[in-house]
Design a protein around this motif. Structure first.
Motif, PDB file in Angstrom:
ATOM      1  N   MET A 147      42.496 113.213 -56.473  1.00 19.51           N
ATOM      2  CA  MET A 147      43.459 112.945 -55.398  1.00 19.51           C
ATOM      3  C   MET A 147      44.782 113.653 -55.671  1.00 19.51           C
ATOM      4  SD  MET A 147      42.794 108.940 -54.550  1.00 19.51           S
ATOM      5  CE  MET A 147      41.322 108.404 -53.673  1.00 19.51           C
ATOM      6  N   LYS A 148      45.185 113.702 -56.935  1.00 22.02           N
ATOM      7  CA  LYS A 148      46.422 114.404 -57.284  1.00 22.02           C
ATOM      8  C   LYS A 148      46.297 115.892 -56.955  1.00 22.02           C
ATOM      9  CE  LYS A 148      49.335 115.689 -61.213  1.00 22.02           C
ATOM     10  NZ  LYS A 148      49.068 117.120 -61.081  1.00 22.02           N
ATOM     11  N   VAL A 149      45.169 116.493 -57.338  1.00 22.25           N
ATOM     12  CA  VAL A 149      44.951 117.908 -57.058  1.00 22.25           C
ATOM     13  C   VAL A 149      44.962 118.164 -55.558  1.00 22.25           C
ATOM     14  CG1 VAL A 149      43.281 119.796 -57.223  1.00 22.25           C
ATOM     15  CG2 VAL A 149      43.685 118.318 -59.197  1.00 22.25           C
ATOM     16  N   ALA A 150      44.397 117.235 -54.796  1.00 19.62           N
ATOM     17  CA  ALA A 150      44.326 117.379 -53.338  1.00 19.62           C
ATOM     18  C   ALA A 150      45.624 116.973 -52.643  1.00 19.62           C
ATOM     19  CB  ALA A 150      43.172 116.550 -52.783  1.00 19.62           C
ATOM     20  N   LYS A 151      46.647 116.574 -53.435  1.00 17.08           N
ATOM     21  CA  LYS A 151      47.933 116.115 -52.891  1.00 17.08           C
ATOM     22  C   LYS A 151      47.731 114.960 -51.918  1.00 17.08           C
ATOM     23  CE  LYS A 151      49.918 120.776 -53.268  1.00 17.08           C
ATOM     24  NZ  LYS A 151      50.462 120.527 -54.602  1.00 17.08           N
ATOM     25  N   ALA A 152      46.817 114.059 -52.269  1.00 12.27           N
ATOM     26  CA  ALA A 152      46.476 112.926 -51.411  1.00 12.27           C
ATOM     27  C   ALA A 152      47.159 111.671 -51.941  1.00 12.27           C
ATOM     28  CB  ALA A 152      44.959 112.743 -51.349  1.00 12.27           C
ATOM     29  N   ALA A 153      48.480 111.590 -51.779  1.00  9.14           N
ATOM     30  CA  ALA A 153      49.229 110.448 -52.297  1.00  9.14           C
ATOM     31  C   ALA A 153      48.893 109.163 -51.551  1.00  9.14           C
ATOM     32  CB  ALA A 153      50.727 110.737 -52.210  1.00  9.14           C
ATOM     33  N   ALA A 154      48.748 109.246 -50.223  1.00  8.88           N
ATOM     34  CA  ALA A 154      48.487 108.042 -49.425  1.00  8.88           C
ATOM     35  C   ALA A 154      47.185 107.355 -49.820  1.00  8.88           C
ATOM     36  CB  ALA A 154      48.495 108.398 -47.941  1.00  8.88           C
ATOM     37  N   PRO A 155      46.053 108.056 -49.897  1.00  9.44           N
ATOM     38  CA  PRO A 155      44.826 107.375 -50.326  1.00  9.44           C
ATOM     39  C   PRO A 155      44.897 106.888 -51.771  1.00  9.44           C
ATOM     40  CG  PRO A 155      44.446 109.724 -50.029  1.00  9.44           C
ATOM     41  CD  PRO A 155      45.775 109.431 -49.447  1.00  9.44           C
ATOM     42  N   ALA A 156      45.614 107.598 -52.637  1.00  7.25           N
ATOM     43  CA  ALA A 156      45.741 107.139 -54.020  1.00  7.25           C
ATOM     44  C   ALA A 156      46.476 105.809 -54.060  1.00  7.25           C
ATOM     45  CB  ALA A 156      46.479 108.193 -54.848  1.00  7.25           C
ATOM     46  N   PHE A 172      47.378 100.875 -66.977  1.00  7.11           N
ATOM     47  CA  PHE A 172      48.356 101.691 -66.246  1.00  7.11           C
ATOM     48  C   PHE A 172      48.372 103.137 -66.718  1.00  7.11           C
ATOM     49  CE2 PHE A 172      52.553 103.423 -65.406  1.00  7.11           C
ATOM     50  CZ  PHE A 172      52.769 103.050 -64.085  1.00  7.11           C
ATOM     51  N   ASP A 173      48.188 103.346 -68.014  1.00  7.72           N
ATOM     52  CA  ASP A 173      48.307 104.724 -68.526  1.00  7.72           C
ATOM     53  C   ASP A 173      47.171 105.631 -68.068  1.00  7.72           C
ATOM     54  OD1 ASP A 173      46.269 103.651 -70.001  1.00  7.72           O
ATOM     55  OD2 ASP A 173      47.125 104.113 -71.970  1.00  7.72           O
ATOM     56  N   LEU A 174      46.108 105.072 -67.465  1.00  8.15           N
ATOM     57  CA  LEU A 174      45.010 105.891 -66.955  1.00  8.15           C
ATOM     58  C   LEU A 174      45.303 106.455 -65.569  1.00  8.15           C
ATOM     59  CD1 LEU A 174      41.797 103.907 -68.037  1.00  8.15           C
ATOM     60  CD2 LEU A 174      42.749 105.973 -69.058  1.00  8.15           C
ATOM     61  N   TRP A 175      46.176 105.813 -64.836  1.00 10.52           N
ATOM     62  CA  TRP A 175      46.401 106.239 -63.449  1.00 10.52           C
ATOM     63  C   TRP A 175      47.868 106.308 -63.039  1.00 10.52           C
ATOM     64  CZ3 TRP A 175      49.088 102.598 -60.686  1.00 10.52           C
ATOM     65  CH2 TRP A 175      49.044 101.285 -61.175  1.00 10.52           C
ATOM     66  N   GLY A 176      48.750 105.627 -63.763  1.00  8.73           N
ATOM     67  CA  GLY A 176      50.143 105.512 -63.344  1.00  8.73           C
ATOM     68  C   GLY A 176      50.848 106.846 -63.167  1.00  8.73           C
ATOM     69  N   HIS A 177      50.739 107.728 -64.179  1.00  8.24           N
ATOM     70  CA  HIS A 177      51.430 109.015 -64.102  1.00  8.24           C
ATOM     71  C   HIS A 177      50.836 109.908 -63.019  1.00  8.24           C
ATOM     72  CE1 HIS A 177      53.081 108.716 -68.502  1.00  8.24           C
ATOM     73  NE2 HIS A 177      53.437 107.711 -67.733  1.00  8.24           N
ATOM     74  N   LEU A 178      49.542 109.752 -62.765  1.00  5.50           N
ATOM     75  CA  LEU A 178      48.916 110.535 -61.696  1.00  5.50           C
ATOM     76  C   LEU A 178      49.468 110.138 -60.332  1.00  5.50           C
ATOM     77  CD1 LEU A 178      45.219 110.412 -62.980  1.00  5.50           C
ATOM     78  CD2 LEU A 178      46.758 112.378 -63.048  1.00  5.50           C
ATOM     79  N   ILE A 179      49.690 108.836 -60.142  1.00  4.72           N
ATOM     80  CA  ILE A 179      50.285 108.353 -58.894  1.00  4.72           C
ATOM     81  C   ILE A 179      51.715 108.882 -58.751  1.00  4.72           C
ATOM     82  CG2 ILE A 179      51.152 106.293 -57.720  1.00  4.72           C
ATOM     83  CD1 ILE A 179      48.249 106.500 -57.346  1.00  4.72           C
ATOM     84  N   ILE A 180      52.451 108.840 -59.856  1.00  7.34           N
ATOM     85  CA  ILE A 180      53.840 109.329 -59.833  1.00  7.34           C
ATOM     86  C   ILE A 180      53.881 110.803 -59.437  1.00  7.34           C
ATOM     87  CG2 ILE A 180      55.858 109.826 -61.258  1.00  7.34           C
ATOM     88  CD1 ILE A 180      55.092 107.311 -62.905  1.00  7.34           C
ATOM     89  N   ASP A 181      53.034 111.589 -60.073  1.00  6.78           N
ATOM     90  CA  ASP A 181      53.012 113.023 -59.776  1.00  6.78           C
ATOM     91  C   ASP A 181      52.647 113.280 -58.321  1.00  6.78           C
ATOM     92  OD1 ASP A 181      53.684 113.512 -62.385  1.00  6.78           O
ATOM     93  OD2 ASP A 181      51.645 113.985 -63.040  1.00  6.78           O
ATOM     94  N   SER A 182      51.650 112.549 -57.832  1.00  3.69           N
ATOM     95  CA  SER A 182      51.223 112.734 -56.435  1.00  3.69           C
ATOM     96  C   SER A 182      52.349 112.398 -55.466  1.00  3.69           C
ATOM     97  CB  SER A 182      50.000 111.860 -56.139  1.00  3.69           C
ATOM     98  OG  SER A 182      48.883 112.264 -56.909  1.00  3.69           O
ATOM     99  N   CYS A 183      53.027 111.274 -55.718  1.00  4.63           N
ATOM    100  CA  CYS A 183      54.113 110.857 -54.826  1.00  4.63           C
ATOM    101  C   CYS A 183      55.283 111.829 -54.899  1.00  4.63           C
ATOM    102  CB  CYS A 183      54.576 109.449 -55.202  1.00  4.63           C
ATOM    103  SG  CYS A 183      53.371 108.147 -54.831  1.00  4.63           S
ATOM    104  N   ARG A 184      55.602 112.292 -56.115  1.00  4.86           N
ATOM    105  CA  ARG A 184      56.731 113.219 -56.260  1.00  4.86           C
ATOM    106  C   ARG A 184      56.441 114.547 -55.546  1.00  4.86           C
ATOM    107  NH1 ARG A 184      57.842 112.682 -61.391  1.00  4.86           N
ATOM    108  NH2 ARG A 184      59.825 111.583 -61.202  1.00  4.86           N
TER     109      ARG A 184
END
Length: 661
Positions: A147-156, A172-184
């Motif tokens: 989802m991060k690669v696809a820039k899909a912040a909303a579905p994430a 949290f450490d498995l997904w938290g930073h990925l969500i942050i990156d996607s949203c940013r």
């Protein structure tokens, strides 16, 4: 006060107001995940009357699912999975995770990849709602990465909400930073704030340490509150959460708060932040000051911007508080938009007074350099000039070298070499001295621009200011003049610098000039250069003579070749080994050809004799041709009557060359 904020504010509910995440399946709208608005979306909602599968049917479908995954047949695998969900059933754990991993891992660019990612999300969400124990943490991480690669912040974000609602707690450490990156990346960092709050609540209420957001996540939440939402209440909420979770702030944490306080004009709060940073042991203020400047610029309080910069220079024992280029660009934009050229000039003047007390500050870390360099990089070179003029007009302080350097850099890049040369003269007159690298760059730009006058002026300035290394610029000028076929300038330049011990002049340099003169037919200039070379005790070599011979032949100045041969012949018999000339094949060939063409057969036979002594092979055919081209009608009886000695030389040559007499 930072610690007071951490302890005195009553604990608020983590579900307080923040931007709402999309509803669970809203991302399935074609406009969010597909290039075509009419794309059909997968649905896992079971029919109203699900059919019941026998054990054999279930085993058969699972076998088909396994085989489809093994053969990478995505559509058949999805069909098998849908058949199971239609009967309110799920495949075994291994197949569930293999399917979602397959759908996530095959995601890339294009419509089909987007469709597969929708399927991966729908599958994961369905499993989480029905039986989350089947879903492995690593599978969730793989899906989040896709989802991060696809820039899909909303579905994430929707998937995280689904996880929380169904009490499926993934570390949290498995997904938290990925969500942050996607949203940013999507410019929706504020949407992460609700995820942050809920993660904090779960970590505390459920006593699950692995759900605690770390410092990176806390700073992301602070960034959202301070930079995007500009909300004091939400920022305090985040700080309270950090205190409860035991997350220690860093320079970035203080920086985000500093931006918000500056944006709101809360200077007393900023003073508290500085004191607290001392308490935490943070010595560097770069991040703090940069954020304060950003806040004040956005607020339009340019006086406070100047105060921050001057305050940073007054700190005793400060380490690494110099501002970065991005900050200078931001403040320059603010001043220029407010037509604050005079204010920028005043700021640089005041900064130079403070910087002059420090002997350790580098030029490229000075405030003047930062401001002028930002002007240049932003394309405001004219504004940089205006600031410089304003400083000179002020007259209270000398202009620092850091102010000049970016302008020189811009001149060099734009090939405004005349302007650069004038500025260098001003710099030298003010008592400042440039580095040799700057001179070299400007001279190279001048030669590229064919501005030879500027190049010479800059080189003279280098010599006058006692620059030790002149070799690089000397070669640049000589090479440029040679390439542009300007031997007269080469000769004048060489004559000017020849006695400077910092310049290494050798015979090659003289040869280049002589060769260029000969090539352009300026034989008298070539001869004068040759005489100057000899006068200054630079020893001519074979290349010198070859250039002269070829030039004389082109101009049919054969008598000059004869004079040259007599000079070389004298040097060949010299007692001094260092000045003794030695013939090689090329020089023998050149002399013979020219002397035969000129009819100097006695000298030609002298060359032949020397070639024999030195065992140099001579191709007679070339000189037969030269003789036939020039002296075919020469008659011996007439020659015998006029010059008996010349007749003997002619006979000797013809006998040697195999010509009939």
């Amino acid at each position: 006060m930072f610690r007071k904020i951490l302890t005195s504010i009553q604990r608020r509910h983590f579900s307080s107001s923040s931007p709402e995440s999309p509803s669970l399946y809203s991302f399935l709208k074609p406009s969010l995940f597909s290039h075509k608005p009419n794309t059909l979306t997968p649905s896992l909602s079971p029919p109203q009357t699900p059919k019941t599968l026998s054990q054999d049917q279930r085993s058969s479908i699972e076998s088909a699912l396994h085989d489809s995954l093994a053969s990478h047949n995505t559509d058949e695998a999805w069909k098998a999975f849908r058949s199971l969900t239609a009967a309110s059933s799920l495949p075994e754990k291994r197949l569930v995770n293999s399917l979602i991993t397959h759908l996530s891992g095959s995601c890339g660019d294009g419509e089909n990849s987007s469709h597969r990612l929708k399927r991966a999300f729908a599958s994961a969400a369905y499993v989480i709602e029905k039986d989350p124990i089947l879903l492995e943490f690593e599978t969730v991480r793989t899906l989040m990465e896709s989802m991060k690669v696809a820039k899909a912040a909303a579905p994430a974000l929707a998937l995280v909400k689904c996880m929380f609602q169904n009490r499926y707690f993934v570390p949290f450490d498995l997904w938290g930073h990925l969500i942050i990156d996607s949203c940013r990346e999507n410019g929706t960092l504020a949407a992460f704030l609700k995820v942050f709050r809920e993660s904090c609540r779960i970590a505390v209420d459920e006593k699950l340490d692995f759900m605690k957001p770390d410092l990176v996540a806390s700073n992301a939440a602070l960034e959202a509150c301070c930079r995007q939402m500009e909300s004091l209440a939400d920022a305090e909420n985040v700080i309270e959460s950090m205190a409860i979770l035991g997350v220690k702030p860093d320079e970035s944490s203080f920086g985000f708060l500093a931006y918000l306080y500056a944006r709101k004009g809360l200077k007393e709060k900023i003073s508290e932040l500085e004191n607290l940073m001392d308490g935490f042991g943070f010595e560097s203020r770069r991040v703090l000051y940069s954020n304060m400047i950003s806040g004040y610029v956005k607020m339009g309080d340019l006086d406070s911007v100047s105060d921050v910069i001057l305050h940073s220079l007054k700190r005793d024992g400060e380490e690494d508080s110099s501002l970065v280029e991005e900050t200078y660009c931001e403040l320059v934009k603010g001043f220029i938009e407010s037509k604050g050229i005079k204010s920028l000039a005043k700021l640089i003047i005041e900064a130079q007074k403070l910087e002059s007390r420090s002997i350790d500050i580098d030029i490229d870390r000075s405030v003047g350099f930062g401001i002028i360099n930002a002007c240049v990089n932003l394309g405001f070179s004219d504004k940089a000039h205006s600031i410089l003029e304003e400083m000179i007009a002020h007259g209270e302080v000398s202009v620092g070298l850091g102010v000049y350097l970016p302008i020189l850099k811009a001149y060099s890049k734009e090939y405004k070499t005349a302007e650069a040369t004038q500025l260098v003269t001003e710099i030298s007159n003010s008592g400042l001295q440039l580095d040799v690298e700057i001179y070299n760059a400007l001279i190279e730009a001048s030669m590229t621009n064919q501005d030879f006058i500027s190049a010479f002026t800059l080189f003279r300035d280098m010599r006058d200011t006692r620059v030790a290394d002149l070799k690089g610029s000397y070669l640049t000028i000589m090479t440029g003049l040679l390439e542009n076929q300007r031997p007269e300038l080469m000769a004048a330049f060489l004559d000017e610098v020849v006695e400077d011990p910092r310049v290494e002049v050798n015979s090659h340099d003289w040869n280049s000039i002589i060769h260029a003169f000969c090539k352009s037919g300026r034989l008298e200039d070539a001869r004068r250069t040759f005489r100057r070379m000899v006068f200054l005790r630079y020893e001519p070599n074979n290349q010198t003579y070859l250039s002269l011979i070829n030039g004389y032949v082109s101009g049919e100045k054969y008598f000059n070749v004869l004079l040259l041969w007599n000079e070389v012949k004298g040097k060949m018999s010299s007692i001094d080994a260092e000045t003794r000339s030695k013939l090689d094949h090329a020089l023998v060939d050149a002399f013979l050809y020219a002397l035969v063409k000129g009819g100097f057969f006695d000298a030609a036979m002298q060359v032949v004799e020397k070639s024999r002594e030195m065992m140099i092979f001579v191709d007679k055919w070339r000189y037969k041709q030269a003789f036939m081209e020039t002296h075919k009608k020469l008659r011996l009886p007439k020659l015998r009557k006029r010059n008996y000695k010349k007749m003997e030389s002619l006979v000797a040559f013809k006998n040697w060359a195999g010509l009939s007499t």
